[in-house]
Scaffold this motif. Structure first.
Motif, short mmCIF file in Angstrom:
data_model
loop_
_atom_site.label_atom_id
_atom_site.label_comp_id
_atom_site.label_asym_id
_atom_site.label_seq_id
_atom_site.Cartn_x
_atom_site.Cartn_y
_atom_site.Cartn_z
N PRO A 1 -19.95 86.80 -26.37
CA PRO A 1 -21.29 87.30 -26.04
C PRO A 1 -21.29 88.05 -24.71
O PRO A 1 -20.41 87.87 -23.88
CB PRO A 1 -22.13 86.03 -25.94
CG PRO A 1 -21.30 84.94 -26.49
CD PRO A 1 -19.89 85.35 -26.36
N ILE B 1 -18.62 91.43 -18.02
CA ILE B 1 -19.77 91.23 -18.90
C ILE B 1 -19.47 90.34 -20.08
O ILE B 1 -20.38 89.87 -20.74
CB ILE B 1 -20.36 92.57 -19.39
CG1 ILE B 1 -19.32 93.37 -20.15
CG2 ILE B 1 -20.89 93.38 -18.25
CD1 ILE B 1 -19.93 94.52 -20.93
N LYS B 2 -18.18 90.13 -20.39
CA LYS B 2 -17.87 89.23 -21.51
C LYS B 2 -17.99 87.79 -21.06
O LYS B 2 -17.47 87.42 -20.00
CB LYS B 2 -16.45 89.51 -22.03
CG LYS B 2 -16.43 90.67 -22.97
CD LYS B 2 -15.13 90.75 -23.72
CE LYS B 2 -15.19 91.92 -24.68
NZ LYS B 2 -13.88 92.32 -25.15
N TRP B 3 -18.66 87.01 -21.90
CA TRP B 3 -18.96 85.64 -21.52
C TRP B 3 -17.70 84.85 -21.18
O TRP B 3 -17.64 84.11 -20.19
CB TRP B 3 -19.73 84.93 -22.65
CG TRP B 3 -20.20 83.58 -22.23
CD1 TRP B 3 -19.46 82.45 -22.15
CD2 TRP B 3 -21.51 83.25 -21.79
NE1 TRP B 3 -20.23 81.43 -21.69
CE2 TRP B 3 -21.49 81.88 -21.46
CE3 TRP B 3 -22.70 83.96 -21.65
CZ2 TRP B 3 -22.63 81.22 -21.01
CZ3 TRP B 3 -23.81 83.29 -21.19
CH2 TRP B 3 -23.76 81.94 -20.88
N VAL C 1 -22.90 88.84 -21.07
CA VAL C 1 -23.67 88.15 -20.03
C VAL C 1 -24.67 89.14 -19.44
O VAL C 1 -24.30 90.11 -18.80
CB VAL C 1 -22.75 87.62 -18.92
CG1 VAL C 1 -23.54 86.80 -17.94
CG2 VAL C 1 -21.63 86.82 -19.49
N VAL D 1 -14.69 85.89 -20.17
CA VAL D 1 -14.04 86.31 -18.92
C VAL D 1 -14.86 85.86 -17.72
O VAL D 1 -14.34 85.31 -16.74
CB VAL D 1 -13.90 87.86 -18.92
CG1 VAL D 1 -13.21 88.31 -17.66
CG2 VAL D 1 -13.15 88.32 -20.13
#
Lengths: 122, 109
Positions: free
Chosen positions: B11, A64-66, B13, A68
């Motif tokens: 951020p 979910i981290k942009w 996603v 990664v």
């Protein structure tokens, strides 16, 4: 991974069907004894196998981290380009990695002039 | 932990969050029906049935944590406790009760 999960699910379903059928047959006996231990064990083993199979058959989770997520997509871009189907997720750093060079206006002018001359002679 | 500065640096996603929640939801609803079959066939009644469901859901959470999240829950979930360990546990309970009562009636009636 697909083969493992499919075989686990298949084996689990067979065991589950057998255990439930056995329990049903046991309930038809005139005795009111509790469910035999082997049916209980078979049932629980079937449930465990099916759980593992279902979890393994589910699609991979996405980070979910942009940073990664973007890095992973960027690294897998070459593989994805070969597959050429899923266009919903593209490399978010593409505009940084692939940039156009400067336009060579002189060669463009030359090309245009050549093209015009060619048209005039025909 | 997840303050505004942290979110500005890395951020979240949104599409990945949705995909993960959807995956967890699918696993939960499938396994909940399965546990209902087991609980009904074992002839569990009232509290033991619900305790069985909660214990089995915990087992599924551990399986997801080990096989799908590869031990790094915070990389795939915004709040690992709510989204992975307790996510959709109570949403799957209606499916559990449905197959529980159905198989209890079929096998034991």
């Amino acid at each position: 991974m697909t083969l493992i999960s499919t075989s686990l699910n298949g084996l689990g379903l067979v065991l589950l069907t057998h255990a439930v059928y056995s329990a049903h047959e046991h309930s038809l006996l005139p005795t009111t004894a509790a469910l035999p231990l082997d049916i209980t064990i078979e049932l629980l083993a079937a449930v465990l196998l099916l759980c593992i199979g279902i979890v393994l058959a589910s699609p991979d989770l996405k980070p979910i981290k942009w940073s990664v997520w973007g890095g992973k997509l960027s690294r897998e871009e070459h593989k994805a380009a070969e597959k050429a189907g899923d266009v919903t997720e593209r490399d978010p750093y593409e505009q940084l990695d692939v940039r156009r060079g400067f336009l060579d206006i002189r060669s463009k002018r030359q090309d245009f002039a050549d093209w015009v001359r060619e048209g005039a002679t025909k | 932990m997840l303050d505004e500065r942290e979110l500005a640096i890395s951020p979240i996603v949104q599409s990945s969050v949705q995909h993960n929640a959807q995956t967890i939801s699918n696993i939960r609803s499938l396994t909940a029906s399965l546990f209902g079959v087991a609980a009904g066939t074992l002839g569990l009644e009232s509290y033991p049935g619900f305790i069985f469901y909660l214990a089995a859901s915990l087992l599924v959470s551990v399986l997801i944590f080990a096989f799908r999240a590869e031990g790094k829950a915070s990389e795939y979930f915004h709040s690992p406790l709510g989204d992975l360990w307790l996510g959709e546990v109570f949403g799957g309970m209606s499916g559990f009760v449905l197959t529980w009562t159905l198989f209890y009636g079929l096998v034991r009636a």
